[in-house]
Enzyme design. Sequence first.
Site, PDB file in Angstrom:
ATOM      1  N   ARG A  40       0.829  -1.210   0.000  1.00  0.00           N
ATOM      2  CA  ARG A  40       0.000   0.000   0.000  1.00  0.00           C
ATOM      3  C   ARG A  40       0.862   1.258   0.000  1.00  0.00           C
ATOM      4  O   ARG A  40       0.339   2.362  -0.038  1.00  0.00           O
ATOM      5  CB  ARG A  40      -0.894   0.013   1.235  1.00  0.00           C
ATOM      6  CG  ARG A  40      -2.042  -0.948   1.106  1.00  0.00           C
ATOM      7  CD  ARG A  40      -3.106  -0.602   2.110  1.00  0.00           C
ATOM      8  NE  ARG A  40      -4.221  -1.525   1.956  1.00  0.00           N
ATOM      9  CZ  ARG A  40      -4.961  -1.976   2.956  1.00  0.00           C
ATOM     10  NH1 ARG A  40      -4.701  -1.580   4.190  1.00  0.00           N
ATOM     11  NH2 ARG A  40      -5.951  -2.793   2.731  1.00  0.00           N
ATOM     12  N   GLU A  52      -1.772  -8.593  -5.380  1.00  0.00           N
ATOM     13  CA  GLU A  52      -3.096  -9.180  -5.625  1.00  0.00           C
ATOM     14  C   GLU A  52      -2.993 -10.671  -5.950  1.00  0.00           C
ATOM     15  O   GLU A  52      -3.807 -11.463  -5.516  1.00  0.00           O
ATOM     16  CB  GLU A  52      -3.814  -8.441  -6.765  1.00  0.00           C
ATOM     17  CG  GLU A  52      -4.313  -7.066  -6.383  1.00  0.00           C
ATOM     18  CD  GLU A  52      -5.320  -7.099  -5.246  1.00  0.00           C
ATOM     19  OE1 GLU A  52      -6.017  -8.119  -5.092  1.00  0.00           O
ATOM     20  OE2 GLU A  52      -5.405  -6.116  -4.494  1.00  0.00           O
ATOM     21  N   GLN A  57      -6.334 -16.441  -2.017  1.00  0.00           N
ATOM     22  CA  GLN A  57      -6.427 -17.609  -1.122  1.00  0.00           C
ATOM     23  C   GLN A  57      -5.306 -17.672  -0.082  1.00  0.00           C
ATOM     24  O   GLN A  57      -4.942 -18.746   0.388  1.00  0.00           O
ATOM     25  CB  GLN A  57      -6.442 -18.909  -1.937  1.00  0.00           C
ATOM     26  CG  GLN A  57      -7.753 -19.060  -2.682  1.00  0.00           C
ATOM     27  CD  GLN A  57      -7.634 -19.946  -3.882  1.00  0.00           C
ATOM     28  OE1 GLN A  57      -6.814 -19.717  -4.756  1.00  0.00           O
ATOM     29  NE2 GLN A  57      -8.457 -20.962  -3.942  1.00  0.00           N
ATOM     30  N   TYR A 135     -11.815 -10.037 -11.199  1.00  0.00           N
ATOM     31  CA  TYR A 135     -11.518  -9.361  -9.941  1.00  0.00           C
ATOM     32  C   TYR A 135     -10.120  -8.733  -9.963  1.00  0.00           C
ATOM     33  O   TYR A 135      -9.932  -7.553  -9.635  1.00  0.00           O
ATOM     34  CB  TYR A 135     -11.621 -10.326  -8.735  1.00  0.00           C
ATOM     35  CG  TYR A 135     -10.811  -9.785  -7.590  1.00  0.00           C
ATOM     36  CD1 TYR A 135     -11.269  -8.678  -6.897  1.00  0.00           C
ATOM     37  CD2 TYR A 135      -9.541 -10.291  -7.293  1.00  0.00           C
ATOM     38  CE1 TYR A 135     -10.499  -8.099  -5.907  1.00  0.00           C
ATOM     39  CE2 TYR A 135      -8.770  -9.717  -6.311  1.00  0.00           C
ATOM     40  CZ  TYR A 135      -9.255  -8.627  -5.617  1.00  0.00           C
ATOM     41  OH  TYR A 135      -8.484  -8.039  -4.660  1.00  0.00           O
ATOM     42  N   CYS A 207     -16.071  -7.068   9.213  1.00  0.00           N
ATOM     43  CA  CYS A 207     -17.220  -7.895   8.808  1.00  0.00           C
ATOM     44  C   CYS A 207     -16.697  -9.296   8.486  1.00  0.00           C
ATOM     45  O   CYS A 207     -16.822  -9.804   7.375  1.00  0.00           O
ATOM     46  CB  CYS A 207     -17.920  -7.262   7.606  1.00  0.00           C
ATOM     47  SG  CYS A 207     -19.572  -7.926   7.367  1.00  0.00           S
ATOM     48  N   CYS A 214     -19.820  -5.970  14.651  1.00  0.00           N
ATOM     49  CA  CYS A 214     -20.732  -4.880  14.278  1.00  0.00           C
ATOM     50  C   CYS A 214     -20.526  -3.633  15.149  1.00  0.00           C
ATOM     51  O   CYS A 214     -20.761  -2.516  14.705  1.00  0.00           O
ATOM     52  CB  CYS A 214     -22.178  -5.345  14.344  1.00  0.00           C
ATOM     53  SG  CYS A 214     -22.492  -6.770  13.293  1.00  0.00           S
ATOM     54  N   CYS A 223     -26.857  -1.364   7.389  1.00  0.00           N
ATOM     55  CA  CYS A 223     -26.738  -2.811   7.180  1.00  0.00           C
ATOM     56  C   CYS A 223     -28.084  -3.513   7.411  1.00  0.00           C
ATOM     57  O   CYS A 223     -28.603  -3.553   8.526  1.00  0.00           O
ATOM     58  CB  CYS A 223     -25.684  -3.364   8.142  1.00  0.00           C
ATOM     59  SG  CYS A 223     -25.477  -5.136   7.973  1.00  0.00           S
TER      60      CYS A 223
HETATM   61  S1  SF4 Z   1     -23.038  -4.052  10.748  1.00  0.00           S
HETATM   62 FE1  SF4 Z   1     -23.292  -5.308   8.906  1.00  0.00          FE
HETATM   63  S2  SF4 Z   1     -21.601  -4.681   7.591  1.00  0.00           S
HETATM   64 FE2  SF4 Z   1     -21.104  -3.973   9.636  1.00  0.00          FE
HETATM   65  S3  SF4 Z   1     -19.873  -5.642  10.541  1.00  0.00           S
HETATM   66 FE3  SF4 Z   1     -22.014  -5.996  11.104  1.00  0.00          FE
HETATM   67  S4  SF4 Z   1     -22.780  -7.385   9.536  1.00  0.00           S
HETATM   68 FE4  SF4 Z   1     -20.917  -6.467   8.722  1.00  0.00          FE
END
Ligand code: SF4
Length: 371
Positions: A40, A52, A57, A135, A207, A214, A223
């Site tokens: 980066r 990349e 994997q 990708y 996530c 979250c 979300c």
């Molecule tokens: S709020 Fe939704 S997007 Fe954010 S970490 Fe939790 S599940 Fe993932």
Amino acid sequence: MTSIPRTEAEYLLPDAAWRRTFRRRLAAWFARSARDLPWRRTRDPYCVWLSEIMLQQTQVATVKPYFERFVQALPTIEALAAADEQQVLRLWEGLGYYRRARQLHQAARVIVAEHAGRFPRDREAVRRLPGIGRYTAGAILSIAFDAREPILEANSTRLLARLVAYRGDPASSAGSRIFWAVADTVLPRMNVGAFNQALMELGSTVCVPKAPRCDACPVPVLCRARAAGLQAAIPAPKPKRPTETRREAAVLVHRGGRVLVVQRPEGQRWAGLWDFPRLQIHAHDPAAIERELAEGVERLTGVAIRPGGHRTTLRHGVTRFRITLACYDAEYVSGPPASRRWPTMRWLRPGELEAYPLSTTGRKLARLLVR
Ligand code: SF4
């Protein structure tokens, strides 16, 4: 007049206000949370491309030292193109999925031959390079050139699937169509490379697959999975392929201070790498194992041997196989190495193995030999 959604993808696409809030929060979070990773620190397309490919994997922590060593040894596309494939594989040794290294090397040669050594900016030209799919092309073009290209890999797919609460399989053809559309729709007009990296970063650090964090997420109010309490159920778990156990033997055939090694040909596991004669074994009784080794090595290499003692046992996994690899010493008896299965074989001193790319278990055995 509001248009009526006609496809599943249209139902899932977030609206303009959602997109604006998402981009703003994601950018602010990435500015304060982005990990400092060696690839980066530059936008050199060669480094972006190399990282990349290595990250496919493979975990970030595993890739870091490989990336640094590789760039130090082969700092440019020209240097990579001019390198011997054996040097490239040696630098890649231990990272697995060696086809990636061979295709990277082939692609560098195409770039030198067809693009004067400069990484192409044209999407179609990038997609024609060996080893570069949709990708990877999107990631390189957006990160190195800030092109407006979407990306979709495991981390961003999981994140997007939860954000839009998609209950199906994102890897199915319908899921893939939908998520490419979602990934395209959420893209900003500028700083696309940073946005794409932020998507992947949020997916890989917050996530996460099991128990998403979250409480540390910058976009919880956007979300749908969280609103519905479905974070753990999305994405739908993939059916697991059952693992198979397998017994193999590696045979160190000794002849006057040298050992026999074979080069894995095209189409076999570890193509391009070197290895000790290796075969599947079925017998359990020591005498029957010796017979199986002698017959197997002669059939595979043309060399008659006298099996000696058991040296060590290693355990490792290759795709769905859990392999127990028993390693035996053996004495050369007769016959020149000649094989249709392994057309290239050599007798090497243990110290010479250091220069040859070997599989991970092959390297462990080579180190035992040197000791
Ligand atoms: S709020 Fe939704 S997007 Fe954010 S970490 Fe939790 S599940 Fe993932």
